[in-house]
Design a protein around this motif. Structure first.
Motif, short mmCIF file in Angstrom:
data_model
loop_
_atom_site.label_atom_id
_atom_site.label_comp_id
_atom_site.label_asym_id
_atom_site.label_seq_id
_atom_site.Cartn_x
_atom_site.Cartn_y
_atom_site.Cartn_z
N LEU A 1 32.62 81.83 0.95
CA LEU A 1 33.09 81.64 2.32
C LEU A 1 31.92 81.45 3.26
O LEU A 1 31.92 80.55 4.11
N LYS A 2 30.92 82.29 3.13
CA LYS A 2 29.74 82.20 4.00
C LYS A 2 29.05 80.85 3.84
O LYS A 2 28.69 80.21 4.82
N GLU A 3 28.90 80.39 2.60
CA GLU A 3 28.28 79.10 2.34
C GLU A 3 29.12 77.95 2.91
O GLU A 3 28.59 77.02 3.51
N ALA A 4 30.44 78.02 2.73
CA ALA A 4 31.32 76.97 3.25
C ALA A 4 31.26 76.91 4.78
O ALA A 4 31.24 75.82 5.36
N LEU A 5 31.23 78.07 5.43
CA LEU A 5 31.13 78.10 6.90
C LEU A 5 29.80 77.52 7.37
O LEU A 5 29.76 76.73 8.32
N GLU A 6 28.70 77.90 6.73
CA GLU A 6 27.40 77.37 7.12
C GLU A 6 27.35 75.86 6.96
O GLU A 6 26.83 75.16 7.83
N HIS A 7 27.89 75.36 5.86
CA HIS A 7 27.92 73.92 5.61
C HIS A 7 28.76 73.21 6.67
O HIS A 7 28.38 72.15 7.18
N THR A 8 29.90 73.79 7.01
CA THR A 8 30.80 73.17 7.98
C THR A 8 30.23 73.20 9.39
O THR A 8 30.33 72.23 10.13
N ILE A 9 29.61 74.30 9.76
CA ILE A 9 28.99 74.41 11.09
C ILE A 9 27.86 73.38 11.25
O ILE A 9 27.65 72.84 12.33
N ALA A 10 27.14 73.12 10.18
CA ALA A 10 26.04 72.15 10.23
C ALA A 10 26.53 70.73 10.45
O ALA A 10 25.79 69.89 10.96
N ASP A 11 27.78 70.43 10.09
CA ASP A 11 28.36 69.11 10.29
C ASP A 11 28.84 69.00 11.74
O ASP A 11 29.86 69.56 12.11
N LYS A 12 28.11 68.27 12.56
CA LYS A 12 28.41 68.18 13.99
C LYS A 12 29.67 67.38 14.29
O LYS A 12 30.15 67.38 15.42
N GLU A 13 30.24 66.70 13.30
CA GLU A 13 31.50 65.97 13.50
C GLU A 13 32.70 66.90 13.45
O GLU A 13 33.79 66.54 13.88
N VAL A 14 32.54 68.10 12.89
CA VAL A 14 33.65 69.05 12.76
C VAL A 14 33.79 69.82 14.07
O VAL A 14 32.87 70.50 14.51
N GLY A 15 34.97 69.71 14.69
CA GLY A 15 35.24 70.41 15.94
C GLY A 15 36.13 71.62 15.77
O GLY A 15 36.13 72.53 16.60
N ILE A 16 36.92 71.64 14.69
CA ILE A 16 37.84 72.75 14.43
C ILE A 16 37.77 73.13 12.96
O ILE A 16 37.88 72.26 12.08
N ILE A 17 37.58 74.41 12.70
CA ILE A 17 37.64 74.92 11.33
C ILE A 17 38.95 75.70 11.21
O ILE A 17 39.21 76.62 11.98
N LEU A 18 39.76 75.30 10.24
CA LEU A 18 41.00 76.01 9.95
C LEU A 18 40.72 76.97 8.79
O LEU A 18 40.22 76.55 7.75
N LEU A 19 41.02 78.25 8.99
CA LEU A 19 40.85 79.27 7.95
C LEU A 19 42.18 79.92 7.67
O LEU A 19 42.94 80.20 8.60
N THR A 20 42.47 80.19 6.42
CA THR A 20 43.69 80.93 6.12
C THR A 20 43.50 82.38 6.59
O THR A 20 42.39 82.90 6.59
#
Length: 102
Positions: A32-51
């Motif tokens: 989870l921590k790795e996936a969040l770090e990877h997603t935050i680094a992608d500046k095109e992502v504006g919304i992260i959906l988490l279960t």
């Protein structure tokens, strides 16, 4: 801006993929921590959906991201089993926020 899903199960992932939302399935703290770090680094992502399961099991990771990053917005969504919240969670949230009983 794009949405990105981080899910704990393949069913939610599959449903969101059918809706055009990319994502990943993870199960462990480190994943989870790795996936969040990877997603935050992608500046095109504006919304992260988490279960919602992640919010219950790993609140420290989620809170840390919310405190230290303005974007992306993190939204917890129910999985295939439905929400783990009480039926009146919105009313109780508003009551707590304004200090009045509705």
């Amino acid at each position: 801006m794009k949405m990105y899903l981080i899910s704990d199960n393949i069913d939610t992932y599959t449903g969101m993929r059918l809706a055009g939302v990319e994502g990943v399935v993870v199960h462990e703290h480190a994943e989870l921590k790795e996936a969040l770090e990877h997603t935050i680094a992608d500046k095109e992502v504006g919304i992260i959906l988490l279960t919602e399961k992640f919010g219950r099991e790993f609140p420290e990771i989620i809170d840390d991201v919310r405190l230290h990053h303005k974007t992306p917005l993190i939204i917890e969504i129910p999985d295939r089993h439905g929400t783990g919240r009480k039926p009146d969670f919105i009313t109780s949230y508003v009551n707590e926020a304004i200090g009045l009983k509705l």
